[in-house]
Design a protein around this motif. Structure first.
Motif, short mmCIF file in Angstrom:
data_model
loop_
_atom_site.label_atom_id
_atom_site.label_comp_id
_atom_site.label_asym_id
_atom_site.label_seq_id
_atom_site.Cartn_x
_atom_site.Cartn_y
_atom_site.Cartn_z
N GLY B 194 0.80 -1.22 0.00
CA GLY B 194 0.00 0.00 0.00
C GLY B 194 0.83 1.27 0.00
O GLY B 194 0.37 2.32 0.44
N VAL B 195 2.07 1.16 -0.45
CA VAL B 195 2.90 2.36 -0.55
C VAL B 195 2.49 3.16 -1.77
O VAL B 195 2.34 4.37 -1.72
CB VAL B 195 4.40 1.98 -0.63
N PHE B 196 2.29 2.46 -2.91
CA PHE B 196 2.03 3.14 -4.19
C PHE B 196 0.55 3.16 -4.58
O PHE B 196 0.12 4.01 -5.33
CB PHE B 196 2.83 2.48 -5.30
N PHE B 197 -0.19 2.17 -4.10
CA PHE B 197 -1.62 2.13 -4.43
C PHE B 197 -2.37 1.48 -3.27
O PHE B 197 -1.81 0.65 -2.56
CB PHE B 197 -1.87 1.34 -5.72
N PRO B 198 -3.62 1.85 -3.06
CA PRO B 198 -4.38 1.28 -1.94
C PRO B 198 -4.66 -0.21 -2.17
O PRO B 198 -4.80 -0.65 -3.32
CB PRO B 198 -5.69 2.06 -1.96
N LEU B 199 -4.68 -0.96 -1.09
CA LEU B 199 -4.91 -2.40 -1.19
C LEU B 199 -6.30 -2.71 -1.73
O LEU B 199 -6.53 -3.80 -2.25
CB LEU B 199 -4.77 -3.04 0.19
N ALA B 200 -7.19 -1.76 -1.62
CA ALA B 200 -8.57 -1.98 -2.06
C ALA B 200 -8.63 -2.40 -3.53
O ALA B 200 -9.57 -3.08 -3.94
CB ALA B 200 -9.39 -0.71 -1.86
N HIS B 201 -7.60 -2.04 -4.31
CA HIS B 201 -7.60 -2.39 -5.73
C HIS B 201 -7.23 -3.84 -5.97
O HIS B 201 -7.29 -4.31 -7.09
CB HIS B 201 -6.58 -1.51 -6.48
N LEU B 202 -6.80 -4.56 -4.92
CA LEU B 202 -6.30 -5.93 -5.12
C LEU B 202 -7.39 -6.95 -4.83
O LEU B 202 -8.33 -6.67 -4.08
CB LEU B 202 -5.12 -6.18 -4.18
N PRO B 203 -7.29 -8.16 -5.42
CA PRO B 203 -8.23 -9.25 -5.08
C PRO B 203 -8.17 -9.54 -3.57
O PRO B 203 -7.11 -9.38 -2.95
CB PRO B 203 -7.69 -10.45 -5.87
N VAL B 204 -9.28 -9.96 -3.02
CA VAL B 204 -9.40 -10.14 -1.58
C VAL B 204 -8.34 -11.09 -1.01
O VAL B 204 -7.73 -10.82 0.03
CB VAL B 204 -10.81 -10.66 -1.22
N VAL B 205 -8.08 -12.20 -1.72
CA VAL B 205 -7.13 -13.20 -1.21
C VAL B 205 -5.74 -12.57 -1.06
O VAL B 205 -5.08 -12.71 -0.02
CB VAL B 205 -7.04 -14.40 -2.18
N ILE B 206 -5.33 -11.88 -2.09
CA ILE B 206 -4.01 -11.25 -2.04
C ILE B 206 -3.98 -10.19 -0.95
O ILE B 206 -3.02 -10.07 -0.20
CB ILE B 206 -3.67 -10.63 -3.43
N ARG B 207 -5.06 -9.44 -0.85
CA ARG B 207 -5.10 -8.39 0.17
C ARG B 207 -4.98 -8.98 1.56
O ARG B 207 -4.24 -8.49 2.41
CB ARG B 207 -6.42 -7.61 0.04
N ASP B 208 -5.69 -10.08 1.79
CA ASP B 208 -5.61 -10.72 3.11
C ASP B 208 -4.20 -11.23 3.39
O ASP B 208 -3.70 -11.16 4.51
CB ASP B 208 -6.61 -11.88 3.21
N LEU B 209 -3.56 -11.75 2.34
CA LEU B 209 -2.18 -12.23 2.50
C LEU B 209 -1.26 -11.07 2.89
O LEU B 209 -0.43 -11.19 3.78
CB LEU B 209 -1.69 -12.86 1.19
N ILE B 210 -1.45 -9.95 2.20
CA ILE B 210 -0.60 -8.79 2.49
C ILE B 210 -0.82 -8.28 3.90
O ILE B 210 0.11 -7.87 4.58
CB ILE B 210 -0.87 -7.68 1.45
#
Ligand code: ATP
Ligand code: MG
Lengths: 326, 262
Positions: B194-210
Motif C-alpha cells: 500500500g505504498v504506491f496504491f491502496p490495497l482496495a484495488h487488489l483481489p481479496v485473497v491477495i489483500r488478506d495475505l498482504i
C-alpha cells in the motif's frame, strides 16, 4: 583436583600446593566425529606462565576457547578461577583478558575507540576506560596512532593493539593465543616485558606460541600437545634435559653418506640420538666430547659443526616429528 | 546452558547500551555515505513517481498522489535503513571482521549484543524516518500535527524489522544469500504494502495475505499521522505492529548464540 590433606605437621620446606587457576580433567572437544581435543588433564597454577605448545591443528586454540568460555566442552571437566567454564559464564569472563589468534579489531573505530569500548564492555566508567586506554596505548607504543583508523595500522601494530585491548579489563588470567605472531623483535621484547610485569603483579598467563625461544623464556611450565593429546609436560629446562639432553652438535649442509660414516662410530653408552632438522644433521648425546675425540682420531670429523645448547625447539621436533601439518 | 534450547530474548542491559554505543561511534564515521544510500532510492521514487507519474495519476484514494506515497515511502525508508544494517553489516560483524566474536570475549552475552543492536536500529529508524519527514515538509505533504507523534512508531518499526534481518544474517552462508531476503521478502513487501496504491484495488485473497505482513500496517500508521486521516481500522494496524515486534524479537538470539559459540 588433589590437595594434600593436612593430617601431618606441615613441613615448612615443602611449599604448599599452589592455588589452581585452571584445572582440566579429561577435557574433550568434538566437532562432529572429529576430536580436536581428546581428553587433556592439566592444571595451571595462579601466578605462573603456562605454555600450550603444539603443531598447527594440535588443538591449542580450541582448548583456549573452552577456557575462555567461548565454546562448550564435549566431555570432561574444566574449572577456571574456581568456576566451571561454559559459554556465557560472566564471572569467569569478567576476570579474563583474551588475545585471540585472529585480531578481530573493529575497522569502523579508531585505535583508541577500539580498546576504550572494550573496557566499557567490562563495565568500566568512561573515565576509567579512557585512562586505561591512554596508559596501554603508551606502553604498546601506539600513542602516536591514537586517532587513526585501524585499517591504517601495520600487522604488528594491530597485534599490539589486540594485546592492549586484552589488558583493558585488568585480567586476573591473561590468555594469549599466539600473541607475538607477526611482531618485529623489538615489539616481541616489549610483549615479553609486559608479560613479566603482569606476572610480577600476580596475573596468571596462559600462552600459545610457535616461537620456542619465547616459550623457553616466558613459561614456568608447559605442555606439548598433538592431535588433541598431551605428549609431555614440565618445566622447559627439565623437559630439555630429560628429552634431548644438555647440548647437541649441529652439522649444516652435510652429505647423508658422511652421516652414515659418523653414526657407524656411535656406541650404546653414548646414548646418542640424532635427526635431520631441515638441511642440518643434529646429534644429541651426553657424551659429545668423547664422540668428537673419536671422530678426530679416525680423521672423519665434519668440517662444519656447531656445538650448541639443546633447546625447546629440539624437544618440540623430537616429540611432534618433522612432517609439516596442514 | 541457555542459547541451545529454547528462546533467547534480547537483553537490554548496560552491556547492550555499550553495543549501542559501538554502533553509534561507527555510524558517526560513515553516516555521510550511508545517508545517501538510504535516501537515494526513496527520494528518487518520491520525485519520479510522485511528480512524474503524479502528473497523470492526480488522485489516489482521494489524496494527491505525492501525498499518498510520501508517508508510505517514509515507512519504507525506516525499514530499509534497519534492514540493510542488520543484514549486510551484521553479517560482516559475525563472519568477516569478528566484531561480535571480540565482544563475547568480554563479559557480554549474545543476548546483550542482540539487545544493543535493537536499540541502535530503533534509533536508526527514528533518525532516517525523521530526516525523510524533513524532506516531506517543504513539499507540502505533511498535513497534520499528529506527525509529531511519528517518533514512537518509528522507534518500534526499527525493532520490528531488526529481528528478522538479524536472523537472516545469522542464517546466511554468504552475501548472495542475503540478497534473497531482499528479492523474496523486502522488495515484494515494498511493492505491495500500500505504498504506491491502496490495497482496495487488489483481489481479496491477495489483500488478506498482504495484511499478514508487517510493512503494510506501518505504512497505514505513518500515513494516518502525516495526513491526519484516521481510518476506523487503525487500531488493528497498531496491534499488528506491536504483535509482530514482540513476536520477532526472540528470532535471532538463539542462532546468534550458537554461531558465536560453536
Ligand atoms: N569450528 C570448528 N569446526 C570444525 N573443526 C574445527 C573447528 N575449529 C577447529 N577445528 C579443527 O580442530 C583442530 C584443532 O584446531 P585448533 O584451531 O585448536 O588448532 P591449533 O592448535 O590452534 O592450530 P594453529 O597452531 O594452526 O593455530 C583442527 O584440525 C581444526 O581443523
Ligand atoms: Mg590456533
Amino acid at each position: 583436583m588433589t590437595t594434600n590433606a593436612p593430617t601431618t605437621i606441615a613441613n615448612p620446606s615443602v611449599p604448599a600446593t599452589p592455588a589452581v587457576a585452571v584445572s582440566a580433567r579429561g577435557l574433550t572437544k568434538q566437532f562432529g566425529n572429529f576430536e580436536a581435543v581428546a581428553g587433556m588433564d592439566f592444571d595451571v597454577y595462579e601466578g605462573e606462565c603456562f605454555g600450550l605448545l603444539g603443531p598447527n591443528g594440535a588443538g591449542k586454540s580450541t582448548t583456549i576457547r573452552m577456557i575462555c568460555c567461548l565454546t562448550a566442552r564435549t566431555a570432561g571437566s574444566l574449572t577456571v578461577l574456581g568456576e566451571p567454564a561454559a559459554p556465557g559464564q560472566r564471572t569467569i569472563k569478567g576476570q579474563l583478558g583474551v588475545v585471540s589468534q585472529e585480531d578481530y579489531l573493529d575497522p569502523a573505530l579508531t585505535v583508541r575507540e577500539n580498546i576504550e569500548i572494550h573496557g566499557r564492555f567490562y563495565g568500566q566508567s568512561p573515565e576509567v576506560a579512557a585512562l586505561r586506554a591512554t596508559e596501554l596505548l603508551e606502553f604498546m607504543q601506539l600513542d602516536g596512532k591514537t586517532n587513526e583508523q585501524v585499517r591504517s595500522l601495520s600487522g604488528g601494530m594491530r597485534r599490539r593493539l589486540v594485546i592492549a585491548r586484552a589488558l583493558m579489563g585488568r585480567p586476573r588470567l591473561l590468555v594469549l593465543d599466539e600473541p607475538t605472531t607477526g611482531l618485529d623483535p623489538q615489539a616481541r621484547i616489549l610483549v615479553w616485558r609486559k608479560v613479566r610485569e603482569l606476572k610480577a603483579e600476580g596475573v596468571t598467563v596462559l600462552l600459545t606460541t610457535h616461537y620456542m625461544d619465547e616459550a623457553q623464556r616466558l613459561c614456568d611450565r608447559l605442555v606439548v600437545i598433538d592431535h588433541g593429546r598431551i605428549l609431555e609436560s614440565g618445566r622447559p629446562r627439565e623437559l630439555i634435559l630429560r628429552l634431548v639432553g644438555r647440548e647437541c652438535l649441529e652439522c649444516p649442509d652435510i652429505a647423508p653418506a658422511v652421516v652414515d660414516g659418523l653414526t657407524a662410530t656411535l656406541r650404546p653408552e653414548d646414548q646418542a640420538w640424532h635427526e635431520w632438522q631441515s638441511d642440518s644433521w643434529v646429534l644429541f648425546s651426553p657424551n659429545l666430547s668423547a664422540i668428537l675425540d673419536r671422530w678426530d682420531t679416525a680423521g672423519i670429523a665434519p668440517s662444519l659443526a656447531y656445538r650448541r645448547p639443546a633447546g625447546l625447539e629440539d624437544v618440540f621436533l623430537r616429540l611432534t616429528g618433522r612432517e609439516l601439518r596442514d | 546452558m541457555d542459547g541451545v534450547n529454547g528462546m533467547v530474548w534480547p537483553r537490554f542491559t548496560k552491556g547492550a547500551l555499550m553495543v549501542f554505543r559501538r554502533d553509534f561511534l561507527s555510524w558517526v564515521k560513515y553516516y555521510k555515505s550511508s545517508v545517501l544510500l538510504n535516501f537515494g532510492e526513496p527520494l528518487t521514487n518520491l520525485l519520479a513517481l510522485g511528480f512524474g507519474l503524479g502528473a497523470y495519476v492526480t488522485k489516489m484514494s482521494g489524496d494527491p498522489f505525492v501525498d499518498f506515497i510520501g508517508p508510505g515511502l517514509l515507512a519504507v525508508t525506516a525499514m530499509n535503513a534497519v534492514t540493510f544494517d542488520m543484514s549486510f553489516e551484521a553479517y560482516d560483524r559475525l563472519n568477516e571482521n569478528g566484531i561480535y566474536l571480540s565482544m563475547i570475549t568480554a563479559p557480554l552475552h549474545p543476548a546483550e549484543i542482540v539487545g544493543g543492536e535493537y536499540l541502535w536500529e530503533a534509533c536508526r529508524s527514528l533518525l532516517y524516518g525523521l530526516v525523510f519527514l524533513v524532506v516531506l515538509l517543504p513539499l507540502g505533504i505533511v498535513h497534520s500535527w499528529w506527525a509529531l507523534l511519528l517518533p514512537l512508531p518509528l522507534l518500534v518499526t526499527g525493532m520490528l524489522f531488526a529481528g528478522p534481518a538479524l536472523w537472516v544474517a545469522t542464517a546466511a552462508k554468504n552475501h548472495e544469500q542475503l540478497f534473497y531476503y531482499f528479492t523474496l521478502v523486502v522488495t515484494p513487501m515494498f511493492m505491495f504494502s500500500g505504498v504506491f496504491f491502496p490495497l482496495a484495488h487488489l483481489p481479496v485473497v491477495i489483500r488478506d495475505l498482504i495484511l499478514l505482513t508487517p510493512l503494510v500496517h506501518v505504512v497505514n500508521l505513518t500515513r494516518a499521522l502525516i495526513l491526519g486521516q484516521f481510518p476506523p481500522t487503525l487500531w488493528q494496524d497498531i496491534l499488528w505492529i506491536v504483535g509482530y515486534t514482540i513476536l520477532f524479537m526472540a528470532l535471532p538470539g538463539r542462532r546468534l548464540s550458537r554461531r558465536l559459540t560453536d
